[in-house]
Design a protein around this motif. Structure first.
Motif, mmCIF file in Angstrom:
data_model
loop_
_atom_site.group_PDB
_atom_site.id
_atom_site.type_symbol
_atom_site.label_atom_id
_atom_site.label_comp_id
_atom_site.label_asym_id
_atom_site.label_seq_id
_atom_site.Cartn_x
_atom_site.Cartn_y
_atom_site.Cartn_z
ATOM 1 N N THR C 727 5.924 -1.808 4.824
ATOM 2 C CA THR C 727 6.882 -0.735 4.537
ATOM 3 C C THR C 727 6.583 -0.008 3.233
ATOM 4 O O THR C 727 6.935 1.148 3.081
ATOM 5 C CB THR C 727 8.318 -1.288 4.466
ATOM 6 N N ASP C 728 5.946 -0.688 2.282
ATOM 7 C CA ASP C 728 5.699 0.021 1.032
ATOM 8 C C ASP C 728 4.491 0.942 1.098
ATOM 9 O O ASP C 728 4.212 1.672 0.163
ATOM 10 C CB ASP C 728 5.570 -0.970 -0.145
ATOM 11 N N GLU C 729 3.791 0.920 2.221
ATOM 12 C CA GLU C 729 2.632 1.813 2.351
ATOM 13 C C GLU C 729 2.973 3.115 3.050
ATOM 14 O O GLU C 729 2.177 4.047 3.034
ATOM 15 C CB GLU C 729 1.526 1.120 3.162
ATOM 16 N N VAL C 730 4.097 3.160 3.746
ATOM 17 C CA VAL C 730 4.389 4.350 4.546
ATOM 18 C C VAL C 730 5.721 4.960 4.123
ATOM 19 O O VAL C 730 6.584 4.292 3.563
ATOM 20 C CB VAL C 730 4.440 4.019 6.056
ATOM 21 N N GLU C 731 5.840 6.225 4.400
ATOM 22 C CA GLU C 731 7.067 6.936 4.107
ATOM 23 C C GLU C 731 7.739 7.223 5.449
ATOM 24 O O GLU C 731 7.265 8.024 6.233
ATOM 25 C CB GLU C 731 6.725 8.255 3.381
ATOM 26 N N LEU C 732 8.812 6.513 5.725
ATOM 27 C CA LEU C 732 9.418 6.625 7.052
ATOM 28 C C LEU C 732 10.483 7.709 7.099
ATOM 29 O O LEU C 732 10.747 8.279 8.157
ATOM 30 C CB LEU C 732 10.047 5.283 7.455
#
Lengths: 285, 464, 736
Positions: C727-732
């Motif tokens: 989750t910390d790698e992508v911007e959802l």
């Protein structure tokens, strides 16, 4: 009819790819599959069997690798040698990617697989002579060959089972190649209806069978030409371009970007029409 | 060391010996024929079964869609190349030792092409619709796909086949006339009469004959090279790891010549015995073919190494993986066997003693052909079982008896055609052997003459 | 346009030849194969049967007990495909693979077509009148308490008629049996929340901790949950939800978890109390009763007992504390033990501590007519029936929708005891194992031919009555609907009461129309109301809001220590309920057999899941045929090395190994029900599915496993195919 005619109109015979001088006009069907939503439940695959008259080949032929699932759910584990897969499995629904520059199309000796004006990679069963070159050249191996005569000698649909067959879809005989069509029968019906009413197909008006069944709504399907369609907005948001000349925006950034959209085997430049969205796992736990 | 063709051999004896092969071969001929026929029967049986039930009985699958059929197809196409090499290339290069053996080499070309053509049919899922691949004008404007290497393939093979039939036929005309003139009346005589096209051996006929033969020979050489290059394109033009290699066309051509030469050695030994051609197919000729074969073997080995190197030093991980899989995976025994047969076994041909040893060369030629057949299989199958898509990697895919049966049957079919031809037509070119003998004796006379002339000249000079 | 040189003359030529050809081909040689098909034109076109045009009718899925609303697509009077009903609250137009295969139950060539009366080893076709008369005859002189009626979960108007019939017979022996049902969790829920099945708001939760509840696969109402799950996963105002799954054998839901925690079998309750304790240490105020129970479950003890690291427990507690509301679900993995009720109770405490009750655990919509609500099945019913049969107390047995001969543990010797019943009537679509033992088999209409109603156990926003209506004409003339049969049987007893109803349809219509005011049709015309009900395929009850009573108390909660090692039978057997096979009643649908199991990708067979470590210890490799032996029996199946299972456990799928049920089910795999030990949950008396201990031995045979995955198994071999990010790698946020 004449050879001279053929030579004069050569460029028109096989020129459906969206090159710069001839982009898609009304429709370009495309799909996106959100791997974070996909639970790997197989509902799409069974729906595809129901919609597209896929034969059930049985244990022995499945063992021989002759299964006919146009939509297959692949399950992957992490490769890092952990004792337990404590972040779960990876599921990937794999179907014909309907490539814009499809490796299968150029190699068919009889032109049985073609690009349609709305960006589908079509398979003409009547034209197919079964050389299987298309399958040999498919990087995804999503083309399925009728190794046996499933409806007759193999009797895949005994007795009343034939009544379930979808009359909108051909029951394929032995020796022809087949693959996912993006439910072209549904697309054609929707297009005809729209044409009768003098309009284009609305976004969401037509669903593929897999999309319709998917319990988590992981599959989005629609017309990429229409900028307001959900699929077009998704592709745009993920900055995935249909015919990217080299790399997608995501790949260009050092260390990857915070986008999730990608296509499989981008480097082969087949320009697939199916975008996948990366599966996400919580970093806090 | 055995003698080469006697210069003193009479022309009538040449006629007699060759014509005898049309009538009374050794009994082994009939044995071979019966064996070949039964092999062919097995193949036909398998094909009929496959036709009825579907391609699945061959145990092909996704991703292994081609299997032995295409591998054997390339093998037979390859076999066809040596005929052209021996008759056309060596003809242009004035290598006279080719003369007693080029006829059967050409026949081999034709029949191996016919066998290869069968595999195109056999591997089609709907072979009853094969004519869709033929560009015939039709009302629906449906043409075959001219982009497809497979279509080029079909066209190249068809052109090559028709050209080589014409070449074989043209080269036989003077001999057919001899057959016509010497045989007892019967259906055969009628056949030869028709085929000899009224050959009388006039000056004008000979002149036209020479020009035509030379022209067709010149035409055939680029065709032969292109045919196997196009077969190579089936693979090189695809996008698959292990196939998408630039060096494939020359590699295929070299492999083709290699397997063809090896097959010539095999058939040389068989024909020599069966049709009692010891006087014509002499050991010095064998030695020459062996040397040629060795040279080609080295070319092939080099190109093979080039292919490996270009994959190994490339950044194409998928192709590299296929190469590694070939050397270490399930196909490893076959792959190493192929390298052994193709690159190590030929060194036996370096040994002078063995160059003229019929049993050794017979065995070596069979091993070389096995190696070449394996080479084709190792080109086709590992890429399927270890392609781009790991989910479909397949280690459990072996040809069934149906597939083997058809491959087996193809050898029967080829032998049947070939032996039938040798029984029906002169498999040693009578007129060219006569020419050869004549030229050789002439050359010797010339040497003697020039020696005498020199003396005379000196004498003359001295006189001045 | 491409110029075409096809001129008028050519056209006429073609027309001429074509015409001749058509004329010739008309002479008997048409495309219709002789005798195989006939084409008959309609004299009068039936309504809605326009050739080439699809029509859609709504009905209810009968493949499992979730009761999803479906839409059948018809062409020329044939059902082609089932879709989800888009206006449904339950499944919102979606459908699972199992539901899709419903058409194959309908068109299945192995259906029973005639009433069959036992004659020695064979079934003899008899007429319906005779069959029904025979039942009447056999019932004569039999006391009420000697009659038993065995069913699966049953609801709606069939249930009403059934109860009336039982009443008319003077019996109360209705056994409602489901081989795999969350019955212990139901009981625990009843205790903790006052209802058996509260509404779980997966979509509202920020964190879900599931103790082996396979809500995406086979648990309660998977299609409904899957849609909530999709919302839960979206980065909406709640943020992307986090799923933590705790179980000994990975289920489909576990495979989709952010964190899958393998736990020693049977210690789920200990883990739950450990999390409660950790929450207390993290500063969450614990009610005194709970604190008292949980205080001894410190990290060290939890690690020792469950095998899960203390760090994991702390992390989970921190996450739960930080993100609220959460939802904790107890599933079949937790309940299948002798202390299953305690496990479930301990897990329920977590919800109370975290304040989830009322937020993500809501009261279900109530049904104002208790007579139509589902009588949920359980596993103790079959034991009770078995006891009666053993003592010879059952003289006439009716069976509908249950297959105990196949699903009951062999320790019960059900088949043997069944033979002690003098007259056994089975209502069936297929000759399953139980029907084969019957004296009289009455063929039922398929779910796509029959009339009926049902009330799903688990409902969405509002409570609803699902309508089942025929999507097409009967395939076989001599099958009958269950409602019609019950009506005929009732007419034998209470002629006066039921004589006005010509058939079940007229009964159903009048029953529903009579109550239209309670069904949202107040003031509507009868016909309008009825037509609307049929066209939507359901009616909603107007009902008062239900409420939960959060009374879960820790008082009296005692968890046993982890199970002792058993040297003779060292491994725990975890029978798995797969999404396609469930309890095996659908095993005769080829799509389901050919649809690969999502986790192992195996088709057309059973398998034994082993952790690679365990397998290495036993010297087993993939494809070895192994014998799984329990105290109650043994089965043989192929071994599959599976990383998602606790090394102390092995897992075998249920539903395979039929010895009847038609060509596609018979002889496929091995029946794992047969080797289950007869151990029951102490509070509810339910069979504890996970309590069986087994040992594994090699038989020496080895096969290639027939599965979809290739030679490298689940590896991507370094190729970028299925990609995962954290989750910390992508911007959802902002995603479309």
């Amino acid at each position: 009819m004449s050879v001279s005619n053929m030579l004069e109109n050569w460029s028109k015979f096989r020129h459906m790819h969206p090159v710069d001088d001839k982009p898609h006009e009304e429709y370009k069907w495309a799909m996106s599959i959100d791997l974070d939503a996909c639970s790997g439940c197989n509902a799409c695959s069974v729906a595809c069997y129901a919609e597209n008259n896929l034969p059930v080949v049985g244990k022995q032929k499945f063992d021989a690798g002759q299964q006919m699932h146009w939509m297959r759910i692949e399950r992957y584990w992490d490769d890092d040698g952990r004792e337990f897969p404590d972040q779960g499995a990876q599921f990937l629904p794999m179907l014909c990617q309907q490539c814009e520059a499809a490796p299968c199309e150029t190699v068919c000796p009889v032109g049985a697989t073609n690009h349609t004006a709305d960006g589908l990679n079509s398979q003409v069963y009547n034209r197919c002579i079964g050389s299987r070159y298309c399958s040999a050249n498919c990087p995804f191996k999503v083309r399925y060959f009728n190794w046996y005569d499933y409806p007759t000698t193999d009797n895949v649909w005994p007795a009343e089972m034939t009544q379930q067959l979808n009359p909108d879809v051909t029951v394929r005989g032995k020796g022809v190649m087949e693959k996912c069509t993006f439910c072209v029968q549904r697309l054609e019906r929707a297009k005809n209806n729209a044409r009768t009413e003098g309009r284009l197909v609305h976004d969401g008006e037509v669903q593929t069978a897999c999309q319709q069944a998917c319990p988590t709504g992981a599959i989005t399907f629609g017309n990429l030409v229409e900028p307001e369609s959900k699929i077009a907005r998704q592709w745009a948001h993920q900055q995935v371009e249909l015919a990217a000349r080299d790399k997608q925006a995501k790949d260009e950034q050092e260390g990857g970007s915070d986008l999730r959209g990608y296509r499989i085997f981008e480097e082969l430049r087949a320009y697939p029409s199916v975008m996948y969205l990366e599966r996400v796992r919580e970093s806090a736990i | 060391m055995e003698k080469d063709i006697r210069e003193s051999i009479e022309w009538a004896k040449i006629n007699g010996d060759v014509l005898k092969s049309l009538e009374s071969p050794r009994p082994l001929f009939w044995v071979i024929l019966v064996v070949a026929l039964s092999m062919f029967g097995v193949g036909v049986g398998c094909e009929v079964y496959q036709y009825q039930i579907g391609m699945g009985v061959a145990n092909l699958n996704n991703p292994q869609v081609w299997g032995l059929y295409i591998a054997t197809f390339i093998f037979w196409i390859g076999m066809s190349h040596s005929g052209t090499l021996l008759s056309a290339i060596l003809h242009l290069m004035h290598a006279d030792w080719r003369k007693p053996i080029y006829r059967f080499a050409e026949a081999m070309t034709t029949f191996s092409l016919m066998t290869a053509g069968l595999f195109v049919m056999v591997h089609l899922g709907r072979l009853w619709q094969f004519y869709y691949a033929v560009p015939y004008p039709n009302e629906r404007w449906v043409w075959p796909n001219f982009q497809s290497p497979l279509l080029w393939d079909a066209m190249a093979i068809f052109t090559y086949l028709s050209s080589s039939v014409i070449f074989l036929f043209i080269g036989m005309i003077p001999d057919l006339a001899i057959c016509r003139d010497h045989l007892h009346p019967g259906w055969r005589k009628k056949l030869y009469t028709v085929l000899a096209l009224g050959w009388e051996g006039t000056d004008r006929q000979w002149r036209n004959f020479r020009v035509t033969y030379l022209t067709v020979a010149c035409f055939l050489i680029p065709l032969a090279v292109s045919v196997h290059s196009i077969v190579a394109s089936d693979f090189a033009m695809s996008q698959q790891p292990g196939w998408h290699v630039t060096s494939f066309p020359p590699y295929f051509v070299a492999g083709a010549l290699y397997s063809g030469c090896a097959a010539i050695i095999t058939l040389f030994v068989i024909l020599r015995y069966v049709f009692k051609f010891e006087e014509y197919m002499t050991l010095p000729i064998l030695k020459k073919i062996v040397r040629l074969t060795f040279a080609i073997a080295m070319v092939w080995t080099y190109l093979n190494a080039v292919e490996f190197a270009s994959v190994w030093y490339s950044h194409d991980e998928a192709s590299k993986a296929v190469l590694i899989q070939k050397a270490t995976g399930i196909y490893a025994p076959f792959w190493w066997m192929m390298n052994f047969c193709g690159s190590v076994v030929p060194f036996v041909m370096m040994i002078k003693r063995f160059q003229t040893s019929i049993p050794v060369m017979f065995a070596v030629s069979l091993l070389l052909n096995l190696g070449m057949w394996l080479e084709r299989w190792m080109i086709v199958s590992p890429t399927f079982s270890h392609g781009y898509y790991p989910y479909l990697w397949d280690n459990n895919q072996w040809p069934t008896l149906v597939q083997w049966g058809i491959v087996f049957g193809s050898f029967g079919w080829f032998t049947l055609l070939f032996m039938g031809f040798c029984k029906l037509f002169p498999s040693v070119s009578m007129y060219e052997v006569k020419e050869m003998v004549y030229h050789r004796s002439l050359a010797n006379k010339h040497v003697e003459q020039s020696l005498t002339m020199n003396v005379n000249e000196l004498e003359e000079k001295g006189a001045h | 346009m491409i110029e075409n040189s096809f001129n008028r003359r050519d056209f006429l030529k073609v027309l001429g030849w074509g015409g001749t050809a058509v004329a010739l081909s008309a002479c008997g040689n048409t495309s219709i194969q002789d005798g195989v098909e006939t084409v008959v034109s309609y004299v009068e076109l039936p309504e809605y049967a326009i050739p080439g045009i699809s029509v859609y009718f709504n009905s209810t899925c009968a493949q499992c007990d979730a009761g999803c609303n479906i839409t059948g697509r018809l062409r020329e009077g044939r059902v082609l495909k089932l879709e989800g009903n888009a206006s449904s609250d339950l499944n919102h137009g979606k459908m699972c693979g199992l539901g899709q295969a419903g058409v194959q139950a309908h068109y299945n060539p192995d259906r029973v077509r005639e009433p069959l009366l036992r004659n020695g080893d064979k079934g003899e076709a008899i007429a319906w009148d005779k069959a029904l008369g025979l039942i009447n005859e056999k019932l004569a002189g039999v006391k009420g308490e000697e009659i038993a009626f065995l069913t699966g979960g049953v609801s709606g108007h069939v249930k009403v008629l059934l109860n009336n019939y039982l009443e008319a017979l003077g019996t109360k022996n209705h056994y409602s049996y489901e081989a795999v049902s969350p019955s212990v969790v139901r009981a625990a829920n009843k205790k903790a929340y006052g209802v058996e099945m509260p509404r779980l708001r997966i979509d509202k939760a920020k964190v879900i901790v599931s103790f082996g509840a396979d809500f995406l696969g086979a648990w309660v109402s998977p299609v409904h949950f899957a849609q909530q799950y999709a919302k839960f996963r979206k980065a909406n105002e709640n943020g992307r939800g986090v799923l933590v799954q705790i179980e000994s054998k990975m289920t489909l839901t576990g495979a989709n978890a952010d964190r899958w925690i393998p736990i020693r079998p049977g210690t789920e309750g200990i883990f739950a109390l450990g999390v409660v304790n950790a929450l207390g240490s993290a500063g969450l105020a614990l009610p005194a009763d709970i604190a008292a129970v949980s205080k001894s479950y410190d990290a060290e003890r939890v690690t020792k007992d469950t095998g899960v690291s203390g760090e994991q427990v702390t992390k989970l507690a921190a996450l739960l504390k930080e993100r609220s509301p959460s939802l904790v679900i107890a599933g079949s993995a937790a309940e299948g033990y002798a202390h299953g009720s305690q496990n479930a109770a301990a897990i329920a405490l977590l919800n109370r501590v975290l304040g989830n009750v009322g937020k993500t655990i809501e009261a279900p919509a109530s049904v104002p007519f208790p007579q139509v609500t589902v009588s949920t099945g359980n596993r103790s019913a079959v034991q009770a029936l078995n006891d009666s049969m053993t003592n010879g107390k059952v003289k006439v047995l009716f069976s509908l929708g249950a297959n105990p001969v196949f699903t009951a543990p062999s320790a019960l010797k059900f088949k043997e005891n069944l033979s002690k019943v003098p007259f056994k009537v089975v209502f069936a679509n297929f000759l399953d194992e139980t029907a084969l033992e019957a004296d009289l088999v009455l063929p039922l209409d398929s779910a796509l031919e029959d009339w009926g109603t049902s009330v799903p156990e688990y409902m969405g926003e509002a409570s609803q009555l699902n309508i089942t209506q025929p999507l097409m004409e009967k395939l076989h003339p001599n099958t009958r609907g269950m409602g019609d049969i019950l009506l005929s049987l009732l007419k034998q007893r209470r002629e006066k009461e039921y004589k006005d109803y010509e058939d079940f349809y007229s009964y159903l219509r009048s029953a529903i129309v009579k109550n239209k005011s309670a069904l949202g049709g107040n003031g509507e015309d009868d016909d309008t109301f009825w037509t609307a009900a049929l066209s939507t395929g359901m009616v909603h009850f107007t009902s008062a809001a239900n409420s939960l009573s959060a009374k879960s108390s820790a008082a009296g909660l005692v968890l046993p220590p982890p199970a002792e090692e058993d040297s003779a039978y060292p491994l725990h057997l975890i029978p798995q309920v797969t999404a396609s096979m469930r309890d095996g009643r659908n095993a005769n649908q080829p799509w389901l057999q050919e649809s690969p199991d999502p986790l192992t990708t195996i088709v057309w067979d059973s398998w034994v899941e082993l952790h690679p470590k365990t397998a290495a210890k036993l010297g087993i490799v993939e494809g070895d045929i192994v014998e799984v032996t329990s105290r109650s029996g043994s089965i043989k199946a192929q071994a599959y090395l599976f990383p998602g299972i606790h090394p102390d456990a092995v897992s075998v799928p249920l539903g395979y190994g039929h010895v009847a049920l038609g060509r596609w089910a018979k002889g496929v795999g091995a029946n794992a029900f047969g080797i289950l030990d007869q151990v029951v949950d102490k509070e509810t008396g339910e069979l504890a599915l996970n309590e069986t201990r087994v040992k594994i031995s090699k038989t020496g045979k080895r096969v290639f496993i027939v599965k979809d995955e290739g030679a490298v198994g689940g590896s991507q071999a370094g190729v970028k195919i299925a990609v995962r990010a954290s989750t910390d790698e992508v911007e959802l946020s902002g995603e479309v």
